[in-house]
Design a protein around this motif. Structure first.
Motif, short mmCIF file in Angstrom:
data_model
loop_
_atom_site.label_atom_id
_atom_site.label_comp_id
_atom_site.label_asym_id
_atom_site.label_seq_id
_atom_site.Cartn_x
_atom_site.Cartn_y
_atom_site.Cartn_z
N UNK A 80 -37.38 -100.57 -130.46
CA UNK A 80 -36.46 -100.33 -129.24
C UNK A 80 -36.35 -98.92 -129.14
N UNK A 81 -36.57 -98.29 -127.89
CA UNK A 81 -36.07 -97.02 -127.47
C UNK A 81 -34.94 -96.42 -128.10
N UNK A 82 -33.78 -97.13 -128.03
CA UNK A 82 -32.81 -96.31 -128.53
C UNK A 82 -32.57 -96.17 -130.00
N UNK A 83 -33.56 -96.94 -131.02
CA UNK A 83 -33.74 -96.96 -132.03
C UNK A 83 -34.63 -95.68 -132.60
N UNK A 84 -35.54 -95.85 -131.77
CA UNK A 84 -36.54 -94.92 -132.13
C UNK A 84 -36.15 -93.17 -131.68
N UNK A 85 -35.08 -93.22 -130.60
CA UNK A 85 -34.63 -91.77 -130.61
C UNK A 85 -33.80 -91.09 -131.42
N UNK A 86 -33.49 -91.85 -132.38
CA UNK A 86 -32.76 -91.39 -133.80
C UNK A 86 -33.78 -91.08 -134.82
N UNK A 87 -34.86 -91.29 -134.80
CA UNK A 87 -36.09 -91.03 -135.81
C UNK A 87 -36.41 -89.67 -135.79
N UNK A 88 -36.68 -89.07 -136.92
CA UNK A 88 -37.00 -87.54 -136.99
C UNK A 88 -38.64 -87.55 -137.31
N UNK A 89 -39.39 -88.81 -137.36
CA UNK A 89 -40.75 -88.78 -137.48
C UNK A 89 -41.68 -89.35 -136.71
N UNK A 90 -41.08 -89.14 -135.26
CA UNK A 90 -41.99 -89.56 -134.22
C UNK A 90 -43.36 -89.16 -134.22
N UNK A 91 -43.53 -87.74 -134.33
CA UNK A 91 -44.83 -87.01 -134.49
C UNK A 91 -45.87 -87.83 -135.19
N UNK A 92 -45.16 -88.13 -136.42
CA UNK A 92 -45.94 -88.59 -137.51
C UNK A 92 -46.32 -90.06 -137.16
N UNK A 93 -45.43 -90.99 -136.60
CA UNK A 93 -45.64 -92.15 -136.27
C UNK A 93 -46.78 -92.27 -135.10
N UNK A 94 -46.54 -91.44 -134.12
CA UNK A 94 -47.53 -91.45 -132.98
C UNK A 94 -48.97 -91.05 -133.51
N UNK A 95 -48.94 -89.86 -134.38
CA UNK A 95 -50.32 -89.68 -134.85
C UNK A 95 -51.07 -90.64 -135.52
N UNK A 96 -50.37 -91.56 -136.29
CA UNK A 96 -50.83 -92.76 -137.11
C UNK A 96 -51.32 -93.82 -136.13
N UNK A 97 -50.47 -93.97 -135.13
CA UNK A 97 -50.90 -95.22 -134.15
C UNK A 97 -52.03 -94.66 -133.39
N UNK A 98 -52.05 -93.49 -132.99
CA UNK A 98 -53.10 -92.76 -132.40
C UNK A 98 -54.64 -92.98 -133.02
N UNK A 99 -54.45 -92.64 -134.13
CA UNK A 99 -55.53 -92.62 -135.16
C UNK A 99 -56.02 -94.17 -135.25
N UNK A 100 -55.00 -95.25 -135.33
CA UNK A 100 -55.48 -96.49 -135.23
C UNK A 100 -56.31 -96.94 -133.81
N UNK A 101 -55.67 -96.51 -132.92
CA UNK A 101 -56.04 -96.91 -131.46
C UNK A 101 -57.58 -96.45 -131.25
N UNK A 102 -57.77 -95.16 -131.72
CA UNK A 102 -59.10 -94.80 -131.57
C UNK A 102 -60.03 -94.95 -132.79
N UNK A 103 -59.42 -95.72 -133.96
CA UNK A 103 -59.87 -96.26 -135.04
C UNK A 103 -60.71 -94.96 -135.91
N UNK A 104 -59.99 -93.75 -135.79
CA UNK A 104 -60.57 -92.64 -136.49
C UNK A 104 -61.88 -92.30 -136.27
#
Length: 303
Positions: A80-104
């Motif tokens: 949920x966006x409201x939950x994600x706004x409070x996270x401090x590791x969004x860059x880390x999460x986005x990078x890991x998800x992006x790696x999965x998307x283009x399968x590294x």
């Protein structure tokens, strides 16, 4: 020791059933056995009821987990966006998800690729973007033999702010190498900008003179800028537009004198401009999508 035991998967799976059996056993013992002390018998009954209820609840939760209901509920909260706004590791999460998307696929350049995508295409630091932009170019011949022309550019666009309290500015400029340059109009919401801020800045080793006006108190502004340039085509026959902000939709209209011709090119855009109109001495190109920073178009003018 206890934490190690509880983290064991076999223990976690069997615990609800152990609670059911233990609770049932204590209830059976409390109701059908003879106790010399009534308080101990009553305590046994209550303890059995409590453990049995806990066991039933644990079995229900476990079944919900297996059917995916519990997992889906947790996931809906986590993402949920409201939950994600409070996270401090969004860059880390986005990078890991992006790696999965283009399968590294390209591990040697993945860090650079992710950095450029985030900085270029994600407006994480921006508070404005431009919309419904129109560039009207009038190209007139001043001296045919010497190949000198005049380009009058009328640029209009909407500045869309994050919200009404956004404090920002609009600026435009030109290279100091361009001597014959005139600012004819600078309007915000139909009103002339009386005292704009003028300064110089260096971009890629080139000195620019910039004109800037503050924007505050609204979530949308209509900008109009009209400039005039005298150009010698023997020295410079390329007219270039590079976006400094994200643009949503751009229309380019070109009016030109008899004896002039030109080639129009997209500059780094993800799609091509559409040649929507083409008449004598007039041509129009449209781009009905997003134009990112450092993208745009250029025109090679011929006489």
């Amino acid at each position: 020791m206890l934490s190690k035991l509880y983290s064991n998967r076999s223990f976690q799976s069997s615990l609800p059933w152990v609670m059911l059996l233990l609770g049932t056993g204590l209830l059976f013992l409390g109701y059908f056995s003879d106790f010399t002390n009534e308080k101990v018998q009553e305590l046994t009954k209550k303890l059995g009821e409590t453990i049995l209820i806990g066991g039933v609840f644990a079995v229900i939760l476990k079944s919900m987990q297996y059917t995916g209901i519990f997992k889906e509920s947790i996931a809906s909260v986590i993402y949920e966006p409201k939950f994600l706004e409070n996270r401090k590791d969004l860059n880390f999460i986005w990078e890991k998800m992006s790696i999965v998307l283009f399968r590294n696929k390209f591990p040697k350049i993945s860090d650079k690729l992710l950095h450029d995508v985030k900085e270029m295409y994600f407006p994480t630091q921006e508070v404005i973007y431009y919309e419904n932009a129109e560039h009207e170019l009038k190209i007139n011949i001043i001296d045919f033999d010497k190949k000198i022309i005049k380009i009058t550019t009328s640029s209009t666009l909407d500045v869309i702010c994050e919200n009404k309290s956004t404090k920002t500015f609009y600026e435009h400029g030109h290279s100091l190498d361009c001597k014959d340059y005139k600012l004819l109009k600078f309007k915000i919401d139909g009103n002339d900008v009386v005292k704009p801020e003028v300064y110089t800045k260096n971009v890629g080793g080139i000195e620019y003179q910039m004109t800037k006006a503050k924007l505050t108190g609204k979530d949308k502004y209509r900008i109009k800028v009209v400039v005039e340039r005298i150009v010698n085509l023997n020295e410079d026959d390329i007219y270039t537009f590079n976006a400094t902000k994200i643009f949503n939709k751009l229309k380019v209209q070109i009016h030109f004198d008899n004896g002039l011709s030109f080639d129009f090119y997209s500059l780094g855009t993800l799609k091509y401009f559409n040649n929507s109109k083409n008449h004598d001495h007039f041509i129009e190109y449209t781009y009905d999508d997003l134009i990112y920073r450092k993208q745009g178009y250029f025109i090679k003018i011929k006489i």
